[in-house]
Write a protein that holds these residues in place. Structure first.
Motif, PDB file in Angstrom:
ATOM      1  N   GLN A  52       1.155   4.134   1.722  1.00  0.00           N
ATOM      2  CA  GLN A  52       2.408   3.845   1.559  1.00  0.00           C
ATOM      3  C   GLN A  52       2.499   2.671   2.513  1.00  0.00           C
ATOM      4  O   GLN A  52       2.060   2.003   3.437  1.00  0.00           O
ATOM      5  CB  GLN A  52       3.370   4.696   2.335  1.00  0.00           C
ATOM      6  CG  GLN A  52       3.311   5.786   1.818  1.00  0.00           C
ATOM      7  CD  GLN A  52       4.201   7.041   2.197  1.00  0.00           C
ATOM      8  OE1 GLN A  52       4.081   7.649   3.253  1.00  0.00           O
ATOM      9  NE2 GLN A  52       5.168   7.666   1.489  1.00  0.00           N
ATOM     10  N   GLN A  53       3.890   0.987   2.024  1.00  0.00           N
ATOM     11  CA  GLN A  53       4.146   0.711   3.185  1.00  0.00           C
ATOM     12  C   GLN A  53       4.471   0.508   4.199  1.00  0.00           C
ATOM     13  O   GLN A  53       5.412   2.044   4.057  1.00  0.00           O
ATOM     14  CB  GLN A  53       5.361  -0.873   2.360  1.00  0.00           C
ATOM     15  CG  GLN A  53       5.224  -1.683   3.420  1.00  0.00           C
ATOM     16  CD  GLN A  53       6.069  -2.343   2.363  1.00  0.00           C
ATOM     17  OE1 GLN A  53       6.901  -2.358   1.011  1.00  0.00           O
ATOM     18  NE2 GLN A  53       7.272  -3.577   2.701  1.00  0.00           N
ATOM     19  N   HIS A  54       4.149  -0.019   5.367  1.00  0.00           N
ATOM     20  CA  HIS A  54       4.907   0.588   6.781  1.00  0.00           C
ATOM     21  C   HIS A  54       5.707  -0.487   7.206  1.00  0.00           C
ATOM     22  O   HIS A  54       5.121  -2.004   7.309  1.00  0.00           O
ATOM     23  CB  HIS A  54       4.077   0.831   7.688  1.00  0.00           C
ATOM     24  CG  HIS A  54       3.090   1.658   7.083  1.00  0.00           C
ATOM     25  ND1 HIS A  54       1.819   2.799   8.381  1.00  0.00           N
ATOM     26  CD2 HIS A  54       3.331   2.971   6.481  1.00  0.00           C
ATOM     27  CE1 HIS A  54       1.451   3.883   7.875  1.00  0.00           C
ATOM     28  NE2 HIS A  54       2.087   3.890   6.774  1.00  0.00           N
ATOM     29  N   ILE A  55       6.760  -0.183   8.003  1.00  0.00           N
ATOM     30  CA  ILE A  55       7.686  -1.562   8.692  1.00  0.00           C
ATOM     31  C   ILE A  55       7.901  -0.945   9.608  1.00  0.00           C
ATOM     32  O   ILE A  55       8.053  -0.040   9.983  1.00  0.00           O
ATOM     33  CB  ILE A  55       8.876  -1.563   6.945  1.00  0.00           C
ATOM     34  CG1 ILE A  55      10.202  -0.299   7.040  1.00  0.00           C
ATOM     35  CG2 ILE A  55       8.425  -2.233   6.018  1.00  0.00           C
ATOM     36  CD1 ILE A  55      10.978  -0.504   6.836  1.00  0.00           C
ATOM     37  N   VAL A  56       8.270  -1.732  10.683  1.00  0.00           N
ATOM     38  CA  VAL A  56       8.829  -1.888  11.964  1.00  0.00           C
ATOM     39  C   VAL A  56      10.043  -2.596  11.790  1.00  0.00           C
ATOM     40  O   VAL A  56      11.291  -3.423  11.544  1.00  0.00           O
ATOM     41  CB  VAL A  56       8.131  -2.637  12.490  1.00  0.00           C
ATOM     42  CG1 VAL A  56       8.585  -1.941  14.434  1.00  0.00           C
ATOM     43  CG2 VAL A  56       6.147  -2.228  12.960  1.00  0.00           C
ATOM     44  N   LEU A  57      11.080  -1.063  12.223  1.00  0.00           N
ATOM     45  CA  LEU A  57      12.074  -1.880  12.938  1.00  0.00           C
ATOM     46  C   LEU A  57      13.077  -1.841  14.066  1.00  0.00           C
ATOM     47  O   LEU A  57      12.447  -0.816  14.262  1.00  0.00           O
ATOM     48  CB  LEU A  57      13.036  -0.769  11.572  1.00  0.00           C
ATOM     49  CG  LEU A  57      13.151  -1.608   9.798  1.00  0.00           C
ATOM     50  CD1 LEU A  57      13.670  -0.105   9.292  1.00  0.00           C
ATOM     51  CD2 LEU A  57      13.072  -2.185   9.555  1.00  0.00           C
TER      52      LEU A  57
END
Length: 420
Positions: free
Chosen positions: A302-307
């Protein structure tokens, strides 16, 4: 890809407001003139004089010598904006943010710019460490975007080494935007910020690139290393973004390992921070790292993102202004031990992302953890979308070539039939 290949007509539904923001950026820079000379002095003094805010990545062969204190700002160093004294007190994420914000950072290309073949340059980005290089008062220092000193060395840049019989203005300094390529120990120069004390912040990319080529050759900085010139410098070749130029940057032979393509709007000033007037694009042929990997170097399922978490519970990107992706409820925030300003890592679930005009209409996010403390920024909207597109519907080099081909067809004058 051959430059003569014919392409299918390319038309992708806009998923961002990148084009509108490009137009606004060009308009804004024509209306606003900052104190560019003061900004250049401020940055040069920071790179040379400040203590490294984190564990320095220093060349082990470079002798550990005291860094000279260089005052380039005079009274102006106390002027508006972030002062050197304030910058020197920063540590950890704050220092990384400050130094990174001094660089012009590209957005990821998620929509093909208008007038690509007329208004843009293309160049192959070298793989390596992005850094500022400053030469002044007989020394040269390079700093990474996290503020750590990369190298402290003599160079053939103006004022970059202590040589007998060589003198120059006491307050003269030069600033180059570079990528250090480990394999051949070369600083590849992608932009020029200041030259012999003359600021280029408010000069167009077209002018900066011209000066970069002409001025760097004059100094001998591109010569092989020597006693007074420890590392070689080399200008990254840039091309007009027509069919031939795109082919040369994408498939041409170069002395360094490529890490994607950079696109510069010819009219863009050196805008610190993220800008839609410089774009980065990658595929598997021109970059080893297209899709982000985990700590083990593996591409996650899965694509990981940081917010970043805001006071009102919204989780947002690093853009200015930030783009809200979702909102966390107060109970979850308390249970996870999050506080405003926390950088939070999420995975994108099977529901995916749905974006219209630069805004998220739907985002299926799954909480993973708080991000690594070494991290300074959340992901940008363009990075999230480029990574998402790379997994599902990538923007291909053939698409770029197709746009250029369409523009060339539009530029051709209409054929006029002559009657007998």
């Amino acid at each position: 890809m051959a430059p003569h290949d014919l392409r299918r007509p390319f038309k992708r539904r806009p998923i961002s407001d990148q084009q509108r923001r490009r137009e606004l950026s060009l308009l804004r820079q024509s209306q606003h003139r900052s104190d560019a000379q003061h900004r250049a002095r401020n940055l040069a003094s920071s790179v040379i004089s400040l203590q490294s805010p984190s564990s320095p990545d220093v060349d082990p062969e470079t002798p550990s010598e005291p860094t000279p204190e260089v005052d380039m700002g005079g009274p102006e160093s106390e002027a508006s904006g972030f002062s050197i004294r304030q910058a020197s007190s920063l540590r950890g994420p704050e220092a990384r943010k400050w130094f990174a914000s001094q660089l012009m950072l590209p957005e990821w290309m998620i929509d093909v710019p208008e007038n690509l073949s007329r208004d843009w340059y293309v160049l192959a980005r070298p793989a390596g460490k992005r850094c500022f290089v400053v030469s002044t008062d007989g020394t040269t220092v390079s700093r990474l975007r996290n503020g750590s000193v990369l190298h402290h060395f003599p160079s053939a840049l103006p004022g970059g080494a202590r040589k007998k019989g060589v003198s120059g203005p006491a307050q003269s300094y030069s600033i180059l935007d570079c990528i250090f390529h480990e394999l051949d120990q070369t600083y590849y120069v992608i932009d020029m910020v200041c030259w012999r004390g003359y600021s280029l912040y408010e000069c167009t990319a077209e002018f900066r690139f011209f000066w970069l080529q002409s001025k760097l050759d004059e100094t001998g900085a591109c010569d092989p290393p020597s006693f007074y010139h420890k590392f070689r410098f080399s200008v990254v070749p840039f091309y007009n973004c027509d069919q031939s130029g795109l082919h040369s940057a994408y498939a041409g032979s170069l002395p360094y390992v490529k890490d994607g393509l950079l696109f510069y709007n010819k009219h863009a000033h050196y805008h610190t921070g993220n800008t839609p007037l410089v774009l980065i694009w990658k595929d598997e042929r021109c970059s080893q790292y297209v899709i982000d990997t985990d700590n083990n170097g593996q591409v996650p399922n899965q694509q990981h993102i940081v917010l970043e978490l805001q006071d009102d519970g919204k989780i947002v990107t690093s853009d200015d202004p930030p783009v809200a992706v979702n909102c966390l409820n107060a109970d979850f925030i308390k249970q996870a031990g999050l506080t405003p300003g926390s950088l939070v890592r999420f995975a994108i679930g099977d529901g995916g992302l749905n974006c219209v005009d630069g805004k998220f209409e739907k985002a299926d996010l799954q909480y993973i953890s708080v991000s690594n403390r070494a991290r300074a920024f959340a992901d940008s909207y363009s990075k999230i979308m480029f990574q998402y597109m790379a997994r599902h519907s990538p923007l291909k080099v053939e698409d770029l070539a197709s746009v250029i081909s369409q523009e060339n067809q539009q530029d051709k004058p209409p054929e006029v039939e002559m009657s007998d």
